[in-house]
Design an enzyme around this catalytic site. Structure first.
Site, short mmCIF file in Angstrom:
data_model
loop_
_atom_site.label_atom_id
_atom_site.label_comp_id
_atom_site.label_asym_id
_atom_site.label_seq_id
_atom_site.Cartn_x
_atom_site.Cartn_y
_atom_site.Cartn_z
N GLU A 1 1.29 -0.21 -2.62
CA GLU A 1 -0.09 0.27 -2.75
C GLU A 1 -0.26 1.70 -2.27
OE1 GLU A 1 1.14 -2.11 -0.76
OE2 GLU A 1 0.31 -1.95 1.26
N HIS B 1 -3.57 -7.73 -6.56
CA HIS B 1 -3.08 -7.63 -5.19
C HIS B 1 -3.05 -6.16 -4.74
CE1 HIS B 1 -0.73 -8.85 -1.63
NE2 HIS B 1 -0.21 -7.65 -1.77
N GLU B 2 -2.39 -5.32 -5.54
CA GLU B 2 -2.19 -3.93 -5.10
C GLU B 2 -3.51 -3.19 -4.94
OE1 GLU B 2 0.59 -3.29 -3.91
OE2 GLU B 2 1.61 -5.02 -4.80
N HIS C 1 -5.48 -3.77 -1.72
CA HIS C 1 -5.04 -3.02 -0.54
C HIS C 1 -5.88 -1.76 -0.29
CE1 HIS C 1 -1.62 -5.06 1.16
NE2 HIS C 1 -0.97 -5.13 0.02
N GLU D 1 -1.64 -7.95 4.74
CA GLU D 1 -1.17 -8.79 3.64
C GLU D 1 -1.94 -10.11 3.52
OE1 GLU D 1 0.38 -7.59 1.35
OE2 GLU D 1 1.42 -5.87 2.20
N ASP E 1 11.72 -4.91 9.14
CA ASP E 1 12.22 -5.42 7.86
C ASP E 1 12.97 -6.74 8.03
OD1 ASP E 1 11.22 -4.01 5.76
OD2 ASP E 1 12.83 -2.53 5.70
N TYR F 1 1.74 -12.96 4.34
CA TYR F 1 0.90 -13.05 3.15
C TYR F 1 0.22 -14.42 3.08
CZ TYR F 1 3.65 -9.08 1.25
OH TYR F 1 4.26 -7.88 1.04
#
Ligand SMILES: [Zn+2]
Length: 638
Positions: free
Chosen positions: A281, A305-306, A309, A328, A386, A394
C-alpha cells in the site's frame, strides 16, 4: 531511548519532519546515488546528536546546517543495520529546527531494492527497479529514522533513463503526458519531481523505474482524487481491463464507511512477477503482483485491501512492529466489510472462512515459536519482524474487531466509533494500549455503563497475548457460499474406497463455482485424511486445477496434493509445484511469497533435495526479502 525494537534512531529526542531526496538511478551499476536532506525537529533540550538507521549504504559526506560535519557509522547489527551518529551544535532548544544532509550511495547488498535484468521483465527490452521498504528496509535505500512512529513528508528529484515513479504526487513531467517526457526511453536522462505533502511512515517511501506507461481510470463525479494504472506497455491493456471498473468505485465505498480519502492520487502499479507480496500500500501508488491479472477480474478484491490501508496504516499507523496488527487487522476487517457493501453479506462471511484456513495454517507453522502466535508480539530489541510475518495479525486482528462489532451491538453502533477512531488518530502512530483506551473512552461517552460492561466481557488478555491454535471465542460466519464447496469435498471424501472407473464425478462439477468457492473446495479437502493418490490424480485431470492460470486455485491444489509427503501423488506433484514457483516454461518466477514460500515448504517435506535444487537454480531471480525467508524455510540459513 525510543522503544521501537527494530530501530536505533533517537526519534524521541529529535525527529525528521521532512526529507528531500536527490537521486540518480544508475542501472548499469545497480545503485542509487545522491543525497537525503532532513529537516529535523528538536524534541528535547541539549541533545548532542541525531541518530539515523542505515543498512549497507556507502556514505560520502555529511553536512549540518550547510557546514561539513563529522559522523560515525557504527558496526552493523544483523537486523537493525548500522546506526549513523551525527553530532549536533551544543545548546539546541526543544522546538528548534535543524537541517542535515547526507550524501551516499546504495550497494549490492541493499535489501530494499530489487534490480531486474531486462530478461526478467515482460517487455525484455529494459531493466527494472523497484523497492519494498516494509517493514525495516527503507534504511537500506536512504539514511532515515526507520520507525513507523516517525511520520515524514518528502520531496524527491529522481534522475533516470527510464520512467521513475514514487509514492507521492508527481509534480513533473505530467503522468498523462508523453512517456518519459517525450525523450528516448532507456537513453536520455529525465528528472522526475515528486512531493508527498502528507506525513507518512518511512516504510511507505517507495520507488519504481522501468519502461512503464500510464492510463487514467474514468473520474468519478464529485471526487477530487484521481485513479489510474501503471505497467509495462505489454501488460497495460490487461491491467487496465482488470482494475478500471472497480478501483474508483471501491475507493468511494471505503470513503462512505470511513472518512474522505486525503492523498489526492490513488494509482496502481503492476510489477514484474518477482514482487514478493500480493500488494503493497505505498502512499498514492499501490504496488501489485501480476498474479492478480487473472483475466476475469476474480482477484480484484485485493484492491479493496490495499486501498483500505489509506486509512489504517497509511493514515493511522502502528507505533512499531509489536502493534502491526492495528494496520493489518483493521484493514482486513474493513476490506471484508467493503465486500459486504459491494457484493453481499454472504461474501463477508465467506472471506472470513477463507481467512480462517490461512490463520490456522500459520498458527500451526508457529507451534514451536508460540510467541509469534500472539496478536501483540513483544519483540526484543533487534529481533527480525519478518520472522513473525504471517496471516495472524491480519486474521486474528480482523476477528477481534468483528467480535467487538457484534459484542457492542452491530454495525449501527460500531461504524460511528470507527469514524471517531480514524479521525482521532489520523496522521499519528499508536500502540495497542492507545487504541484500547480510545475505544473505552468513546463508549463511555456514547453508550455508558452498558457498553463498558460489554467491553469488559471481552477477554483482552487472551486476544492480545493468547497462544495456541484457537481464537479466544468460537466465531460464527455466514457460510451460505461455502456450503456447495463443502458438499463436493464431502463427496470426494466418502468416495475414497471407490474404484476410479466407478466414480461419478464430472468435469463440470466446478462450473457453477466462483474462483473463491473452488479455493474453499480444495481447502476443505485438506481438512480430511489425504485422498488416495489415484483419486488426487483423477481430480486433477477432471478439474484442470494443476494447470489453471488462477494462482490461488493452483496453490490450494498443490497444498492438497502434497499433504501426505510419502504418497505417489505427492512425489508427482512436488516436481510440478517446484517448477511452477521457479517459473518453469514461462521464464518468469512466481515470486509472490504467498505462493512460493508455501510451495517450497510443502515440497521440502516431500523431497528436500528437489526443493533446494529448484530454489538454488533460480535463487537470484527472487526478491532479496523472499530469498532470505525461503533460505530459512529450507533450513539453508537460521
Ligand atoms: Zn495489508
Amino acid at each position: 531511548m525510543a522503544d521501537d525494537p527494530t530501530s536505533q534512531a533517537n526519534y524521541t529526542e529529535i525527529a525528521t519532519e521532512h526529507v528531500s531526496f536527490k537521486w540518480t538511478i544508475d542501472f548499469a551499476n545497480q545503485k542509487i546515488a545522491g543525497s537525503a536532506t532532513h529537516d529535523l525537529r528538536v524534541l528535547k533540550d541539549d541533545i548532542g546528536e541525531v541518530i539515523f538507521d542505515t543498512a549497507d549504504l556507502v556514505l560520502d559526506s555529511v553536512e549540518v546546517e550547510g557546514k561539513s560535519s563529522s559522523y560515525e557509522v557504527k558496526p552493523k547489527h544483523p537486523i537493525m543495520g548500522s546506526a549513523l551518529h551525527i553530532p549536533l551544535p551544543s545548546g539546541l532548544k526543544s522546538g528548534s529546527l535543524i537541517k542535515a544532509t547526507i550524501k551516499y550511495e546504495t550497494t549490492k547488498e541493499c535489501t530494499a531494492l530489487q534490480w531486474l535484468a531486462k530478461e526478467q521483465t515482460q517487455g525484455k527490452s529494459f531493466p527494472y527497479l523497484f523497492s519494498q521498504c516494509q517493514p525495516i528496509y527503507a534504511r537500506a535505500m536512504a539514511p532515515v529514522q526507520d520507525s513507523p512512529s516517525v511520520k515524514i513528508k518528502y520531496s524527491a528529484e529522481v534522475t533516470s533513463i527510464l520512467p521513475a515513479l514514487m509514492s507521492a504526487i508527481r509534480q513533473s513531467p505530467p503522468s498523462d503526458g508523453p512517456a518519459h517526457d517525450g525523450k528516448v526511453i532507456g537513453k536520455d536522462a529525465v528528472t522526475y519531481i515528486y512531493h508527498q505533502p502528507i506525513p507518512i511512515p518511512s516504510y511507505l517511501i517507495a520507488i519504481a523505474a522501468g519502461n512503464v506507461v500510464y492510463r487514467p481510470f474514468p473520474r468519478l463525479p464529485g471526487k477530487e482524487w484521481t485513479c489510474g494504472i501503471w505497467s509495462e506497455p505489454e501488460l497495460i491493456e490487461a491491467a487496465y481491463w482488470e482494475f478500471s471498473e472497480d478501483t474508483a468505485r471501491f475507493l468511494a465505498s471505503a470513503e462512505d464507511i470511513v472518512v474522505p480519502y486525503r492523498f489526492g492520487v490513488y494509482d496502481l502499479l503492476v510489477l514484474p512477477p518477482s514482487f514478493p507480496y500480493g500488494g503493497m500500500e505505498n502512499a498514492c501508488l499501490t504496488f501489485l503482483t501480476p498474479t492478480l491479472l487473472a483475466g476475469d477480474r476474480t482477484l480484484v478484491d485485493v484492491i479493496a485491501h490495499e486501498l483500505t490501508h489509506s486509512w489504517f496504516g497509511n493514515g493511522v499507523t502502528h507505533a512499531h512492529a509489536s502493534h502491526f496488527w492495528l494496520n493489518e487487522g483493521w484493514t482486513t476487517y474493513i476490506e471484508r466489510l467493503l465486500l459486504q457493501v459491494l457484493h453481499s453479506p454472504a461474501e463477508r462471511g465467506f472471506s472470513f472462512i477463507i481467512g480462517n484456513k490461512a490463520l490456522k495454517d500459520d498458527l500451526e507453522m508457529y507451534v514451536d515459536r508460540p510467541k509469534y502466535q500472539r496478536l501483540v508480539i513483544e519483540f526484543e530489541k533487534g529481533e527480525d519482524p519478518d520472522d513473525a510475518y504471517s496471516r495472524i495479525p491480519y486474521d486474528k486482528g480482523a476477528n477481534l474487531i468483528l467480535h467487538l462489532e457484534r459484542t457492542l451491538g452491530g454495525l449501527d453502533v460500531f461504524l460511528p466509533y470507527v469514524r471517531d477512531y480514524v479521525s482521532t488518530f489520523m496522521g499519528k502512530s499508536i500502540t495497542t494500549q492507545q487504541w484500547k483506551s480510545h475505544l473505552y473512552g468513546y463508549y463511555e461517552r456514547n453508550g455508558g455503563a452498558e457498553k463498558i460492561k460489554a467491553l469488559d466481557s471481552i477477554d483482552w488478555e487472551a486476544w492480545f497475548y493468547g497462544e495456541g491454535l484457537e481464537l479466544p471465542v468460537k466465531m460464527e460466519y455466514d457460510s451460505s457460499l461455502a456450503e456447495s464447496a463443502y458438499k463436493l469435498a464431502e463427496r470426494w471424501d466418502s468416495s475414497r474406497s471407490v474404484e476410479i472407473s466407478k466414480l461419478a464425478f464430472q468435469a463440470n462439477d466446478l462450473d457453477a463455482f466462483s474462483s473463491t468457492q473452488k479455493v474453499v473446495f480444495l481447502e476443505r479437502l485438506q481438512s480430511y485424511k489425504p485422498l488416495p493418490s489415484s483419486h488426487i490424480e483423477h481430480l486433477a485431470s477432471l478439474y484442470k486445477v494443476s494447470s489453471t492460470h488462477n494462482a490461488e486455485i493452483r496453490l490450494r491444489f498443490y497444498q492438497f496434493s502434497l499433504a501426505d509427503p510419502s504418497s505417489p501423488a505427492a512425489q508427482k506433484y512436488a516436481a510440478e509445484a517446484a517448477d511452477w514457483v521457479i517459473g518453469g516454461g514461462s521464464g518468469m518466477v512466481v515470486g509472490r511469497m504467498k505462493f512460493c514460500r508455501d510451495v517450497f515448504r510443502a515440497v521440502f517435506k516431500v523431497n528436500k533435495d528437489l526443493a533446494i535444487n529448484a530454489f538454488q537454480k533460480e535463487k537470484n531471480s527472487f526478491h532479496p526479502i523472499a530469498r532470505k525467508l525461503i533460505e530459512k524455510d529450507l533450513k539453508l540459513s537460521s
